[in-house]
Scaffold this motif. Structure first.
Motif: not given
Ligand code: CP3
Length: 346
Positions: A26, A29, A35, A39, A96, A153, A206
């Motif tokens: 992550r 982000g 970022y 966004r 999500p 999910y 993942f």
């Molecule tokens: O930098 C990185 O790692 C690359 C980008 C990346 C994102 N999601 C961007 C993201 C990666 C590798 C993921 C994987 C992901 N997404 C996982 C597996 C890793 C983990 O954290 O366990 C999971 C479970 C998800 C599902 C997901 N996406 C959730 C539960 C959420 C909401 C919670 C949160 O962190 O905000 C997301 C949104 C998400 N995916 C964001 C980002 C940068 C935040 C959204 C935003 O910018 O508003």
């Protein structure tokens, strides 16, 4: 294209490297104001993910700003359910949401095994644009969710503390669960192969919700599908990160992959013993360390590096960096690895 910095790839393959490579889950982000600026100029998360030029831009930000040894393509694991016919919404501050869930045979009939070139072409384009812009500076990591986590999910329809609908299905309708896992696995293999073709230098899987399954259910509903994915991806090194799956580390030693990710609950020496000498370990600092002082971050990071030792280690956190972390603290973690990660060799 020859990579200028290939530490990550060499460490994954078990080659002797001059210092421990480092990147952060992550890293692309919300920790970075840069970022948030991109966004906020768009309609939301999905537009960012689906526009290759923007996705490439935020993928490269951490390489420029944090000086990490790898980029990870900006996307989400949830693009796979969407490609299969289950669209998601990303709700601000909540995460999500899937308007349609998969809980019956009828629901399953609405899904398809996705063709990545047709349904996920925006990710493949983003990889190509990113690779051109990176120009070999660091490797690019591609990724997907593990089938169990994606099922969780799709069945639950959102994040959850218990994922009780998803876990419930494993008892009430295991046949349906296996059918869905089959479709997710087939989609994921084609998708990851297409990512590699587009230029991904390493693949990470993942399994974020591994830790909520019993060991028996993990062996029946998660491992065989991960194993199939590992067998299918032979072109580049593969990393399996199964959060909370301390009970499966011995099983992971048999996977056809190069690296196993550890979270901060997993003990380093014990994990090394269970996984064996033929895999690289990645991790595993508690992301909360980065809330502490620079001195504490340095000390604890050095301790972690000592415990892993100089070989077969890729430094990372034990899960994604939390959005409210100060980027200066992230830089401190990275710089400590870069400095001390070569010292431990001498
Ligand atoms: O930098 C990185 O790692 C690359 C980008 C990346 C994102 N999601 C961007 C993201 C990666 C590798 C993921 C994987 C992901 N997404 C996982 C597996 C890793 C983990 O954290 O366990 C999971 C479970 C998800 C599902 C997901 N996406 C959730 C539960 C959420 C909401 C919670 C949160 O962190 O905000 C997301 C949104 C998400 N995916 C964001 C980002 C940068 C935040 C959204 C935003 O910018 O508003």
């Amino acid at each position: 294209m020859q990579l200028k910095n290939d530490l990550l790839i060499r460490a994954a393959k078990g080659e002797v490297v001059e210092r421990t490579p480092v990147w952060l889950m992550r890293q692309a982000g919300r920790i970075l104001p840069e970022y948030r600026a991109v966004r906020n100029s768009l309609s939301g998360f999905k537009e960012l993910v689906e526009t290759p030029e923007f996705a490439a831009e935020v993928t490269i930000q951490p390489v420029d700003i944090l000086d990490v040894d790898a980029a990870i393509i900006f996307s989400d694991i949830l693009v796979v359910p969407e490609a299969m016919g289950c669209t998601y919404e990303m709700i601000e501050k909540r995460g999500p949401l899937f308007p349609k869930t998969i809980r019956t045979e009828e629901d399953l009939k609405t899904l398809r095994v996705a063709d990545p070139h047709e349904h996920l072409n925006y990710v493949l384009e983003a990889i190509k644009v990113t690779k051109r812009a990176l120009n070999g500076r660091v490797p690019l990591i591609g990724f997907a969710g593990a089938p169990w986590t994606i099922l969780a999910y799709m069945v639950e329809g959102s994040g959850s503390k218990t994922f009780s609908h998803a876990r419930g299905m494993l008892y009430t309708n295991p046949r349906l669960a296996h059918q869905l896992l089959r479709m997710i696995t087939d989609t994921t293999i084609a998708y990851l192969k297409a990512q590699v073709e587009a230029g991904a230098n390493l693949i990470q899987i993942f399994d974020s919700w591994a830790g909520i399954l019993s060991p028996a259910h993990y062996r029946e509903f998660a491992l065989p599908y991960i194993s199939e994915i590992c067998d299918a991806i032979n072109e580049v090194p593969v990393t399996v990160f199964a959060k909370g799956a301390f009970f499966a580390l011995e099983d992971f030693s048999k996977l056809n992959c190069e690296t196993i990710g550890l979270d901060w609950n997993m003990q380093i020496a014990k994990s090394r013993q269970e996984i064996g000498p033929n895999k690289t370990l990645q991790g595993n600092m508690d992301p909360c360390l980065l809330y502490s002082s620079f001195e504490t971050i340095e000390r604890e990071t050095k301790n972690m590096l000592k415990e892993f030792g100089p070989h077969r280690h890729i430094a990372n956190l034990g899960h994604g960096v939390y959005p409210d972390t100060d980027p200066e603290k992230v830089k401190c973690f990275i710089q400590t690895v870069k400095e001390y990660g070569s010292v431990i060799r001498s």
